[in-house]
Design a protein around this motif. Structure first.
Motif, PDB file in Angstrom:
ATOM      1  N   ALA A  42      32.353  11.543  65.538  1.00  0.00           N
ATOM      2  CA  ALA A  42      31.029  12.154  65.403  1.00  0.00           C
ATOM      3  C   ALA A  42      31.100  13.472  64.640  1.00  0.00           C
ATOM      4  CB  ALA A  42      30.426  12.380  66.792  1.00  0.00           C
ATOM      5  N   GLY A  43      32.137  14.276  64.895  1.00  0.00           N
ATOM      6  CA  GLY A  43      32.311  15.550  64.204  1.00  0.00           C
ATOM      7  C   GLY A  43      32.530  15.379  62.720  1.00  0.00           C
ATOM      8  N   PHE A  44      33.329  14.378  62.341  1.00  0.00           N
ATOM      9  CA  PHE A  44      33.599  14.121  60.916  1.00  0.00           C
ATOM     10  C   PHE A  44      32.320  13.692  60.186  1.00  0.00           C
ATOM     11  CE2 PHE A  44      34.621  11.065  57.538  1.00  0.00           C
ATOM     12  CZ  PHE A  44      35.373  11.872  56.706  1.00  0.00           C
ATOM     13  N   CYS A  45      31.612  12.733  60.733  1.00  0.00           N
ATOM     14  CA  CYS A  45      30.378  12.240  60.103  1.00  0.00           C
ATOM     15  C   CYS A  45      29.341  13.361  59.986  1.00  0.00           C
ATOM     16  CB  CYS A  45      29.795  11.080  60.912  1.00  0.00           C
ATOM     17  SG  CYS A  45      30.836   9.613  60.965  1.00  0.00           S
ATOM     18  N   VAL A  62      31.237  30.925  58.144  1.00  0.00           N
ATOM     19  CA  VAL A  62      30.142  31.759  57.640  1.00  0.00           C
ATOM     20  C   VAL A  62      30.621  32.635  56.488  1.00  0.00           C
ATOM     21  CG1 VAL A  62      28.604  33.688  58.205  1.00  0.00           C
ATOM     22  CG2 VAL A  62      28.810  31.763  59.781  1.00  0.00           C
ATOM     23  N   ARG A  63      31.802  33.274  56.638  1.00  0.00           N
ATOM     24  CA  ARG A  63      32.326  34.141  55.581  1.00  0.00           C
ATOM     25  C   ARG A  63      32.596  33.354  54.294  1.00  0.00           C
ATOM     26  NH1 ARG A  63      33.965  39.482  56.607  1.00  0.00           N
ATOM     27  NH2 ARG A  63      32.771  40.185  58.421  1.00  0.00           N
ATOM     28  N   LEU A  64      33.120  32.140  54.419  1.00  0.00           N
ATOM     29  CA  LEU A  64      33.377  31.316  53.240  1.00  0.00           C
ATOM     30  C   LEU A  64      32.074  30.844  52.599  1.00  0.00           C
ATOM     31  CD1 LEU A  64      36.401  29.234  54.540  1.00  0.00           C
ATOM     32  CD2 LEU A  64      36.435  30.749  52.554  1.00  0.00           C
ATOM     33  N   GLN A  65      31.058  30.586  53.411  1.00  0.00           N
ATOM     34  CA  GLN A  65      29.783  30.106  52.884  1.00  0.00           C
ATOM     35  C   GLN A  65      29.040  31.177  52.093  1.00  0.00           C
ATOM     36  OE1 GLN A  65      27.869  28.623  56.440  1.00  0.00           O
ATOM     37  NE2 GLN A  65      28.473  26.514  56.020  1.00  0.00           N
ATOM     38  N   ILE A  66      29.144  32.446  52.520  1.00  0.00           N
ATOM     39  CA  ILE A  66      28.431  33.510  51.806  1.00  0.00           C
ATOM     40  C   ILE A  66      29.260  34.096  50.674  1.00  0.00           C
ATOM     41  CG2 ILE A  66      27.083  34.122  53.844  1.00  0.00           C
ATOM     42  CD1 ILE A  66      28.888  36.610  54.141  1.00  0.00           C
ATOM     43  N   PHE A  82      29.319  22.970  49.378  1.00  0.00           N
ATOM     44  CA  PHE A  82      30.358  22.492  50.286  1.00  0.00           C
ATOM     45  C   PHE A  82      31.370  23.588  50.605  1.00  0.00           C
ATOM     46  CE2 PHE A  82      28.559  18.670  48.515  1.00  0.00           C
ATOM     47  CZ  PHE A  82      28.468  17.833  49.616  1.00  0.00           C
ATOM     48  N   LYS A  83      30.961  24.841  50.408  1.00  0.00           N
ATOM     49  CA  LYS A  83      31.830  25.951  50.778  1.00  0.00           C
ATOM     50  C   LYS A  83      32.003  25.971  52.293  1.00  0.00           C
ATOM     51  CE  LYS A  83      31.430  29.262  47.005  1.00  0.00           C
ATOM     52  NZ  LYS A  83      31.132  30.648  46.636  1.00  0.00           N
ATOM     53  N   GLY A  84      33.218  26.237  52.715  1.00  0.00           N
ATOM     54  CA  GLY A  84      33.499  26.283  54.151  1.00  0.00           C
ATOM     55  C   GLY A  84      33.534  24.919  54.796  1.00  0.00           C
ATOM     56  N   LEU A  85      33.748  23.856  53.993  1.00  0.00           N
ATOM     57  CA  LEU A  85      33.731  22.491  54.536  1.00  0.00           C
ATOM     58  C   LEU A  85      34.853  22.264  55.548  1.00  0.00           C
ATOM     59  CD1 LEU A  85      32.349  19.678  54.350  1.00  0.00           C
ATOM     60  CD2 LEU A  85      34.087  19.073  52.653  1.00  0.00           C
ATOM     61  N   VAL A  86      36.069  22.754  55.223  1.00  0.00           N
ATOM     62  CA  VAL A  86      37.212  22.539  56.117  1.00  0.00           C
ATOM     63  C   VAL A  86      37.027  23.260  57.458  1.00  0.00           C
ATOM     64  CG1 VAL A  86      39.692  22.840  56.432  1.00  0.00           C
ATOM     65  CG2 VAL A  86      38.801  22.057  54.227  1.00  0.00           C
ATOM     66  N   PRO A  87      36.715  24.585  57.444  1.00  0.00           N
ATOM     67  CA  PRO A  87      36.484  25.229  58.743  1.00  0.00           C
ATOM     68  C   PRO A  87      35.274  24.656  59.470  1.00  0.00           C
ATOM     69  CG  PRO A  87      35.915  26.726  56.957  1.00  0.00           C
ATOM     70  CD  PRO A  87      36.653  25.576  56.349  1.00  0.00           C
ATOM     71  N   SER A 117      25.904  17.282  56.914  1.00  0.00           N
ATOM     72  CA  SER A 117      25.149  18.523  57.132  1.00  0.00           C
ATOM     73  C   SER A 117      25.598  19.702  56.288  1.00  0.00           C
ATOM     74  CB  SER A 117      25.232  18.919  58.609  1.00  0.00           C
ATOM     75  OG  SER A 117      26.567  19.270  58.961  1.00  0.00           O
ATOM     76  N   SER A 118      26.742  19.599  55.601  1.00  0.00           N
ATOM     77  CA  SER A 118      27.308  20.752  54.898  1.00  0.00           C
ATOM     78  C   SER A 118      26.363  21.407  53.875  1.00  0.00           C
ATOM     79  CB  SER A 118      28.625  20.359  54.212  1.00  0.00           C
ATOM     80  OG  SER A 118      29.198  21.483  53.585  1.00  0.00           O
ATOM     81  N   PRO A 119      25.740  20.657  52.951  1.00  0.00           N
ATOM     82  CA  PRO A 119      24.867  21.317  51.963  1.00  0.00           C
ATOM     83  C   PRO A 119      23.731  22.112  52.596  1.00  0.00           C
ATOM     84  CG  PRO A 119      25.365  19.079  51.280  1.00  0.00           C
ATOM     85  CD  PRO A 119      25.868  19.209  52.681  1.00  0.00           C
ATOM     86  N   VAL A 120      23.065  21.526  53.591  1.00  0.00           N
ATOM     87  CA  VAL A 120      21.959  22.219  54.252  1.00  0.00           C
ATOM     88  C   VAL A 120      22.475  23.401  55.060  1.00  0.00           C
ATOM     89  CG1 VAL A 120      20.038  21.945  55.863  1.00  0.00           C
ATOM     90  CG2 VAL A 120      20.666  20.062  54.378  1.00  0.00           C
TER      91      VAL A 120
END
Length: 293
Positions: free
Chosen positions: A208-211, A27-31, A254-259, A216-219
């Motif tokens: 399943a987690g990877f796919c 959340v912190r990386l996304q904002i 795609f911010k926060g993609l890794v976490p 879902s990252s952009p949304v």
């Protein structure tokens, strides 16, 4: 069905407690970048974000919003996961469920769960996002204080803010996560690669987690930004997405993609493994009672 809902709720809560710091970091990386003057701190990477948060705001901050997170899992995950098999059977036309019936079940349970659990999502995100550094006064002092202030300042519908992007996100997540897990587990067992046990559940959950993370990252980023925004910052979801694109470029989605991946993958592994084992044990405990009656 009751056993599946209970098992899903308990397993989801356990997974949330263990992986919550990763969700807060996401959340912190996304904002980050939304308001350049709000904080001098810049977060870099998953471990960097977690260590910076723990050092600057205290380790407890990593679990800010956890009560709302657990409320979310009880009202949301228990339904979308626990009802999946039952709804899938409803859509199935033959003895075996088709891909279409699996997707339809994922869409249905995900959509219903979002409308029920959206208030907990709003409160969770806002508590995770708020900071007390640099003279900033926290918007909320706690979970129930957040519910009260949102209702009094933004109206009851304020608790359902961001339902549209969250609906899109969770429909994508639910379909991808449950359908991929279901297909992978079935393929591994049917082809006798792995037995229907922990290693099979673990591998299926990881894939399943990877796919799910990639799709879902952009949304997810748009949902987080819009839900966390004060009234008037964005006119609607589209305005939020366009503002991100024009000010920060396409990589902002795609911010926060890794976490996000680490959180989703670890959450899936813990949840699905616990869900399968708990469901199996509860089913076993029912059998003597059923025979006696």
């Amino acid at each position: 069905m009751g056993i599946k809902i209970l098992s899903a709720g308990v397993a989801a809560c356990l997974a949330d407690v263990i992986t919550f710091p990763l969700d807060t970091a996401k959340v912190r990386l996304q904002i980050q970048g939304e308001c350049q003057t709000s904080s001098a701190i810049r977060y870099k990477g998953v471990l960097g974000t977690i260590s910076t948060l723990a050092r600057s705001e205290g380790p407890v901050k990593l679990y800010s919003g956890l009560p709302a997170g657990l409320q979310r899992q009880i009202s949301f995950a228990s339904l979308r996961i626990g009802l999946y098999d039952t709804v899938q059977e409803f859509f199935a036309t033959g003895k075996e469920s088709s891909l279409g019936s699996k997707i339809s079940a994922g869409l249905t349970t995900g959509g219903v769960a979002v409308f029920i659990g959206q208030p907990t999502e709003v409160v969770k995100v806002r508590l995770q996002a708020q900071s007390h550094l640099h003279g900033l006064k926290p918007r909320y002092t706690g979970t129930y204080n957040a519910y009260r202030i949102i209702v009094t300042t933004e109206g009851l519908l304020g608790l359902w803010k961001g339902t549209t992007p969250n609906l899109m996100r969770n429909v994508i997540i639910n379909c991808t996560e449950l359908v991929t897990y279901d297909l992978m587990k079935t393929a591994l067992v049917r082809n006798k690669i792995l037995a229907d046990d922990v290693p099979c559940h673990l591998l299926s959950a990881l894939i399943a987690g990877f796919c799910t993370t990639i799709l879902s990252s952009p949304v997810d980023v748009v949902k987080t930004r819009f839900v966390n925004s004060p009234p008037g910052q964005y006119t609607n979801v589209r305005d939020c997405a366009m503002t991100m694109f024009t000010k920060e470029g396409p990589t902002a989605f795609f911010k926060g993609l890794v976490p996000s991946f680490l959180r989703l993958a670890s959450w899936n592994v813990i949840m699905f493994v616990c869900f399968e084992q708990l469901k199996r044990e509860l089913m076993k405990s029912r059998q003597p009672v059923d025979c006696a009656t």
